[in-house]
Write a protein that holds these residues in place. Sequence first.
Motif, short mmCIF file in Angstrom:
data_model
loop_
_atom_site.label_atom_id
_atom_site.label_comp_id
_atom_site.label_asym_id
_atom_site.label_seq_id
_atom_site.Cartn_x
_atom_site.Cartn_y
_atom_site.Cartn_z
N ASP A 582 0.87 -1.19 0.00
CA ASP A 582 0.00 0.00 0.00
C ASP A 582 0.90 1.24 0.00
O ASP A 582 1.10 1.89 1.02
CB ASP A 582 -0.91 -0.02 1.22
CG ASP A 582 -1.98 1.07 1.18
OD1 ASP A 582 -1.88 1.96 0.32
OD2 ASP A 582 -2.90 1.03 2.02
N LYS A 583 1.44 1.55 -1.16
CA LYS A 583 2.47 2.58 -1.24
C LYS A 583 1.98 3.96 -0.84
O LYS A 583 2.69 4.70 -0.14
CB LYS A 583 3.06 2.62 -2.65
CG LYS A 583 3.89 1.40 -3.02
CD LYS A 583 4.59 1.61 -4.35
CE LYS A 583 5.49 0.43 -4.67
NZ LYS A 583 6.26 0.63 -5.94
N ASP A 584 0.79 4.33 -1.28
CA ASP A 584 0.31 5.68 -0.98
C ASP A 584 0.13 5.88 0.52
O ASP A 584 0.60 6.88 1.09
CB ASP A 584 -1.02 5.93 -1.70
CG ASP A 584 -0.84 6.04 -3.21
OD1 ASP A 584 0.29 6.31 -3.64
OD2 ASP A 584 -1.84 5.85 -3.93
N GLN A 585 -0.56 4.94 1.18
CA GLN A 585 -0.77 5.09 2.61
C GLN A 585 0.52 4.91 3.39
O GLN A 585 0.75 5.55 4.42
CB GLN A 585 -1.82 4.08 3.11
CG GLN A 585 -2.31 4.34 4.52
CD GLN A 585 -2.89 5.73 4.69
OE1 GLN A 585 -3.65 6.21 3.85
NE2 GLN A 585 -2.51 6.41 5.76
N ARG A 587 3.43 5.88 2.36
CA ARG A 587 4.19 7.13 2.24
C ARG A 587 3.68 8.16 3.25
O ARG A 587 4.47 8.85 3.90
CB ARG A 587 4.07 7.68 0.82
CG ARG A 587 4.94 8.92 0.57
CD ARG A 587 4.76 9.43 -0.84
NE ARG A 587 5.17 8.46 -1.84
CZ ARG A 587 6.43 8.24 -2.19
NH1 ARG A 587 7.40 8.91 -1.60
NH2 ARG A 587 6.72 7.36 -3.11
N VAL A 588 2.36 8.26 3.41
CA VAL A 588 1.79 9.21 4.37
C VAL A 588 2.19 8.84 5.80
O VAL A 588 2.59 9.69 6.59
CB VAL A 588 0.26 9.26 4.23
CG1 VAL A 588 -0.35 10.12 5.33
CG2 VAL A 588 -0.13 9.82 2.86
N ILE A 622 8.71 1.22 -0.87
CA ILE A 622 7.78 2.02 -1.68
C ILE A 622 8.50 2.71 -2.83
O ILE A 622 7.92 3.54 -3.54
CB ILE A 622 7.03 3.06 -0.83
CG1 ILE A 622 7.99 4.08 -0.21
CG2 ILE A 622 6.20 2.39 0.25
CD1 ILE A 622 7.28 5.20 0.54
N ASP A 624 11.32 4.75 -2.76
CA ASP A 624 11.91 6.07 -2.55
C ASP A 624 13.36 5.90 -2.09
O ASP A 624 13.70 5.96 -0.92
CB ASP A 624 11.11 6.85 -1.50
CG ASP A 624 11.42 8.35 -1.54
OD1 ASP A 624 12.52 8.70 -2.00
OD2 ASP A 624 10.57 9.14 -1.11
N GLY A 666 10.73 7.01 -8.18
CA GLY A 666 9.84 7.91 -7.44
C GLY A 666 10.57 8.66 -6.35
O GLY A 666 11.78 8.81 -6.34
N ARG A 725 0.72 20.24 0.76
CA ARG A 725 1.52 19.09 0.28
C ARG A 725 2.05 18.28 1.46
O ARG A 725 2.01 17.05 1.45
CB ARG A 725 2.67 19.61 -0.57
CG ARG A 725 3.60 18.54 -1.12
CD ARG A 725 2.89 17.66 -2.11
NE ARG A 725 3.82 16.73 -2.75
CZ ARG A 725 3.49 15.51 -3.13
NH1 ARG A 725 2.26 15.07 -2.93
NH2 ARG A 725 4.38 14.74 -3.72
N ALA A 728 -0.64 16.18 3.00
CA ALA A 728 -0.96 15.03 2.16
C ALA A 728 0.07 13.92 2.33
O ALA A 728 -0.25 12.74 2.21
CB ALA A 728 -1.03 15.46 0.69
N LEU A 729 1.31 14.30 2.65
CA LEU A 729 2.38 13.32 2.83
C LEU A 729 2.55 12.88 4.28
O LEU A 729 3.42 12.07 4.58
CB LEU A 729 3.71 13.92 2.33
CG LEU A 729 3.78 14.19 0.82
CD1 LEU A 729 5.03 14.99 0.48
CD2 LEU A 729 3.77 12.86 0.05
#
Length: 738
Positions: A582-585, A587-588, A622, A624, A666, A725, A728-729
């Motif tokens: 779950d890369k998006d979550q 990252r946050v 993820i 990065d 990314g 931003r 969001a992160l």
Amino acid sequence: MQDPGRTTTRGSQVTRSRLLLRLDETADVPVVVVHGGAGFGKTTLARQWAQRDPRPHVGVRLAPYLDDPAALARCLVDALEGVGPGVGDIRSAVTGAEPEFSARLLPGMTSLVASRGSAFVLVVDDIQHLTRPACHDLLRAVCEGVPPGSQVALLSRLDPPPWLARVRAEGRLVAWGPADLAFDDCESRLLLEGLGLSLSEEETARVVRRAEGWPVGLYLTALALRDRGARVAPSYHHSVAAPDRFVVDYLRAEILAGLPEPSRDFLRRTAVLDELSAPLCDAVLERVDSGAVLANLAAQLQLVVPDDPETHRYHRHTLLTDALRDDLEGQEPWLVPELHLRAADWYAARGDRDPAIRHAKAAGDLTRVGTLVWSGVPASIASGRSDQLAAWLADLTDVQIRSDRWLTLAAAWLGLQTGDSESRARWLLAAEEHAGPLWETRVAGDVFAASLAALHVVVGDYGLEGSLAMCRDAQQGLPRDSGFRAAAYQNAGVFLTLTRRFQEGQASLREAERLGRALGVPIIEANALAWRGMLAMLTGDLSGTAQISRAHDLVQAHRLDRLATSANTVTAVALLLAVRGDKDQARVTLGAARRLTTRVRGIAPWFSVAGPLVQARAALLIGDRALARALCTEARGHLTAELAETVLGEFLAELLAILGTSPTEGGFAEPLTAGELRVLQFLPSRLTFAQIGEHLFLSRATVKTHAMAIYRKLGVSSRDDAIARARALGLVEASVSD
């Protein structure tokens, strides 16, 4: 409904009809300010307004001990909860500490006021007690959010605070002062008649002139005249501008002197209390009939006012309190400390620590203060509320703190919580002086030495093996119900697993979980679970996912995700999400973990190495690579020779080997540095760069340089865009209104 143009009276209560009519006419003005000296009837007017106004009215009555942004915010949230939907996450944002206060609490309070479902009136009484700028910032935030049809009324003995000038200039404020509140001739005569005074026209005119519209002056004069049945002499006059001393003397001579001696004794000796309740008065005066006495005084005096007759809760008129406290100091000064100590004991027995500490301070018993403050330190640590601990110590001098061993230790913990390494070191030395020579040898059998050891373990002054030995001794020396015992088992488990004694370490961590759960310290239970879960997952054992999930549930249930002490748990959750893809979550959550880690400073080096290494592994998962490399560099900067021989050294070497071959995917070309992350936390606030620098001990130019770097690295060109931003992160906390 009564004719608003008519002035009426019931007994001694004069209906302020002309003022109520003006309130009706200004119902669309968001902010109402009513200011005037003691006895001008501000609170009475607010009560009559609530009785005739169809909107729900909620009130907050201030006192000197509420001159604290966190305490004030809690009162305001409680009041606003009664006039709308649930308050959501705003309670988790209540703090007086920066940057959360400016960045999260202030905008959250504005949003909370604006979110109430229907029109309401919030009355904040006695705002003259607020001297701290942050408290006025809170009131201003509340006033900014008033929705159409609602009003906030601020009542004060002093002139309106300067920040209201802007509200007035915007046409959003109406203010009334002493001239507006003064009784006119009609109201004055109605009061005299309502109290049963049979005066001639000339005598009435003289009494009214003497009061010059001052409601309490007229009221007290009328009471005295009625009680002694005296006539009014032609020379009877006094200026309304007389100092409070006159009122105190008047109350003493004309009101208190007419009471039976037992009643005077009761009132005088309970003057140490800010509130009056039957159980509290019974405890302080060592009697069993306070409920009946209070009811009788309320009926007899009209200056002891029932708040809730069913529960025997009352409050005194402020002027009466002044006179009674003056009498107590003059007649029985030797009794004052004892009365305060009884009150402290009563509050402490009920777990109400704040008033218990206030009374212990008033008694001058620093030993009792130290015991009470220290008993609250574990909860302060577990909740992350360093502002509460700071408030307990705020009005104590360094000499007073140094005089008591528990106060020195509490001050050292405060330095640790706030990142003030100089203060922490100074008070640690003072605590060691109290502990005496060779205190380290007495940790297993001395509560104070064990408590001191618990702090040294967190700071990391004794290395891994020395800290492990202290943990084991502290497990024996600390009281069985101390939250620090849970921490001792958790830290021991960390040290054991770092040095490859995994079986013993796992057992210690499981005991930490059990104690954290039993003693009500969920942050310890969560961190112990998270550490076990991370170790399992980093060695390929997916059973660690269940432990991390349980830790995450605890963080969510107890709202621990905003605490710096939960950094390890949030890091573990980021790793779990990354493993699951779950890369998006991930990252946050990784951003939140980094944010929390930068807030923890001045503690054991292992923490500053382990967190970034696990975060680096999550960053790799993820894709990065740049962030992973930056985090490895950060961890290597804290890696001591001792830690290099632990599993952390192996893990760092493994990550560096992976980074040597891992493709770039990314992420940001340049991750934010720790210094930039700290500046980023303040950007959502209303503070200028110069003010941010004052909090971080940086120059304005340095803050600006960090801010420009933040904008560039986040790919934005403004402060607002950077905030959006970063939220969001997960790099800054979300607004409570989000």
